[in-house]
Design a protein around this motif. Structure first.
Motif, PDB file in Angstrom:
ATOM      1  N   ASN A 210       0.815  -1.210   0.000  1.00  0.00           N
ATOM      2  CA  ASN A 210       0.000   0.000   0.000  1.00  0.00           C
ATOM      3  C   ASN A 210       0.850   1.262   0.000  1.00  0.00           C
ATOM      4  OD1 ASN A 210      -2.445  -1.265  -0.176  1.00  0.00           O
ATOM      5  ND2 ASN A 210      -2.933  -1.139   1.986  1.00  0.00           N
TER       6      ASN A 210
ATOM      7  N   LEU B 277       2.174   1.646  -3.558  1.00  0.00           N
ATOM      8  CA  LEU B 277       1.115   2.131  -4.447  1.00  0.00           C
ATOM      9  C   LEU B 277       0.837   3.607  -4.172  1.00  0.00           C
ATOM     10  CD1 LEU B 277      -1.377  -0.877  -4.431  1.00  0.00           C
ATOM     11  CD2 LEU B 277      -0.050  -0.053  -6.392  1.00  0.00           C
ATOM     12  N   SER B 278       0.889   4.015  -2.905  1.00  0.00           N
ATOM     13  CA  SER B 278       0.660   5.404  -2.558  1.00  0.00           C
ATOM     14  C   SER B 278       1.687   6.319  -3.211  1.00  0.00           C
ATOM     15  CB  SER B 278       0.700   5.572  -1.034  1.00  0.00           C
ATOM     16  OG  SER B 278       0.560   6.925  -0.665  1.00  0.00           O
TER      17      SER B 278
ATOM     18  N   ARG C 212      -4.437   3.292  -6.001  1.00  0.00           N
ATOM     19  CA  ARG C 212      -4.998   2.377  -5.018  1.00  0.00           C
ATOM     20  C   ARG C 212      -5.303   1.061  -5.716  1.00  0.00           C
ATOM     21  NH1 ARG C 212     -10.133   2.936  -0.765  1.00  0.00           N
ATOM     22  NH2 ARG C 212      -9.627   0.974   0.305  1.00  0.00           N
ATOM     23  N   ARG C 213      -5.023  -0.021  -5.033  1.00  0.00           N
ATOM     24  CA  ARG C 213      -5.255  -1.347  -5.625  1.00  0.00           C
ATOM     25  C   ARG C 213      -6.723  -1.486  -6.053  1.00  0.00           C
ATOM     26  NH1 ARG C 213      -4.276  -6.891  -4.355  1.00  0.00           N
ATOM     27  NH2 ARG C 213      -2.627  -6.503  -2.846  1.00  0.00           N
TER      28      ARG C 213
ATOM     29  N   GLU D 253      -6.089  -5.603   0.677  1.00  0.00           N
ATOM     30  CA  GLU D 253      -6.856  -4.687   1.519  1.00  0.00           C
ATOM     31  C   GLU D 253      -8.365  -4.793   1.382  1.00  0.00           C
ATOM     32  OE1 GLU D 253      -7.105  -0.423  -0.230  1.00  0.00           O
ATOM     33  OE2 GLU D 253      -5.163  -1.230  -0.857  1.00  0.00           O
ATOM     34  N   HIS D 254      -8.870  -5.585   0.426  1.00  0.00           N
ATOM     35  CA  HIS D 254     -10.312  -5.671   0.216  1.00  0.00           C
ATOM     36  C   HIS D 254     -10.859  -6.937   0.884  1.00  0.00           C
ATOM     37  CE1 HIS D 254      -9.793  -2.348  -2.474  1.00  0.00           C
ATOM     38  NE2 HIS D 254      -9.021  -3.040  -3.277  1.00  0.00           N
TER      39      HIS D 254
END
Length: 286
Positions: free
Chosen positions: A158, A161-162, A167-168, A203-204
């Protein structure tokens, strides 16, 4: 030295969580094999003092013999210094270092000098995108003798990606983002030199089929564990890393068969090139 495959699904828990003690003692989630209590991104700056106070209270009542591996993700070297001074900190197996790179490697590692603690540095700064800086970090870890204290390197998906302003997505694995190349680069820079690497967080929480697909990619990249952000992810991750009976039999045959090359289950098995894979399969199965 512990085997990094013991980590399995490492559950991230904010150090401010009301049930830190029961989690740490294995009574909240008995199936959990490793836990990381976080004092960094999962804790607001204004709540940091409360987080450390919460850990201090939990340490006083933690069991001393626990099958679960227990780590604390520190915020910075100063917080690591505070934690090392807490009574009962010896009940912790080690620490996770965030945003680990050449700028702070010595500050972190020197604090653990002559201590029993293991560490898991997290690769999640801009340096990860530059192969030359990854090579320099690896060489420094090898040349300084720090490697023997590192249980595994973690990939901060994360945070990376930031840095890209991304965002994924919910409908694809992290390997279908620019980080697919980055993860492969981390693997090829560090794994040939004996470092183990864990997979980034998914993260989901309502996309179990994508998590399962990502676990397949994690294994294909030789990663040895995965961060979980919710207890519901634990059985999915543990199942994903479970060794199949076919792979286990193939690994056993490769290590025990007297032939240099043979066929098993429709695939060539060659001792010279498949020995390390076979050894890793045996380690995972244990």
């Amino acid at each position: 030295m512990l085997n990094a495959y013991r980590l399995g699904a490492s559950l991230y828990v904010p150090a401010t969580h009301h049930d830190v003690l029961n989690i740490a003692n294995g009574t909240r989630w008995p199936e959990l094999r490793s836990v990381i209590f976080c004092t960094e991104d999962a804790v607001l700056e204004t709540a940091l003092e409360a987080a450390i106070k919460n850990l201090r209270h939990a340490l006083a009542h933690m069991t001393t013999n626990c099958a679960m591996l227990r780590f604390v993700r520190v915020r910075n070297p100063d917080i690591l210094t505070q934690l090392l001074a807490l009574p009962g900190i010896e009940k912790i197996d080690g620490f996770v270092f965030p945003k680990f790179d050449l700028s702070n490697v010595d500050a972190y590692m020197n604090l653990l000098h002559d201590s029993p603690y293991l560490c898991m540095p997290t690769l999640e700064t801009r340096d990860v995108f530059e192969t030359s800086k990854l090579n320099s970090l690896r060489d420094h870890l090898l040349g300084s003798g720090y490697q023997q204290r590192i249980l595994a390197l973690r990939i901060g998906g994360n945070d990376l990606l930031s840095l890209l302003g991304i965002r994924r997505p919910t409908d694809r694995t992290i390997y279908c983002t620019p980080l697919g190349h980055t993860i492969a680069q981390i693997v090829t820079v560090f794994k040939p030199f004996g470092f183990q690497i864990t997979a980034p967080v998914f993260e989901h929480l309502n996309c179990p089929e994508i998590l399962e697909a990502e676990l397949s990619e994690d294994l294909a990249h030789g990663l040895c564990g995965k961060t979980a952000i919710h207890p519901d992810q634990i059985p999915i991750i543990e199942k994903g890393f479970r060794v199949t009976s076919t792979d286990l039999e193939a690994a056993q045959r490769i290590l025990l068969d007297q032939r240099a090359v043979f066929q098993f289950n429709g695939s060539m098995c060659e001792l010279a090139t498949h020995r390390v894979w076979a050894q890793r399969i045996i380690e995972r199965s244990r």
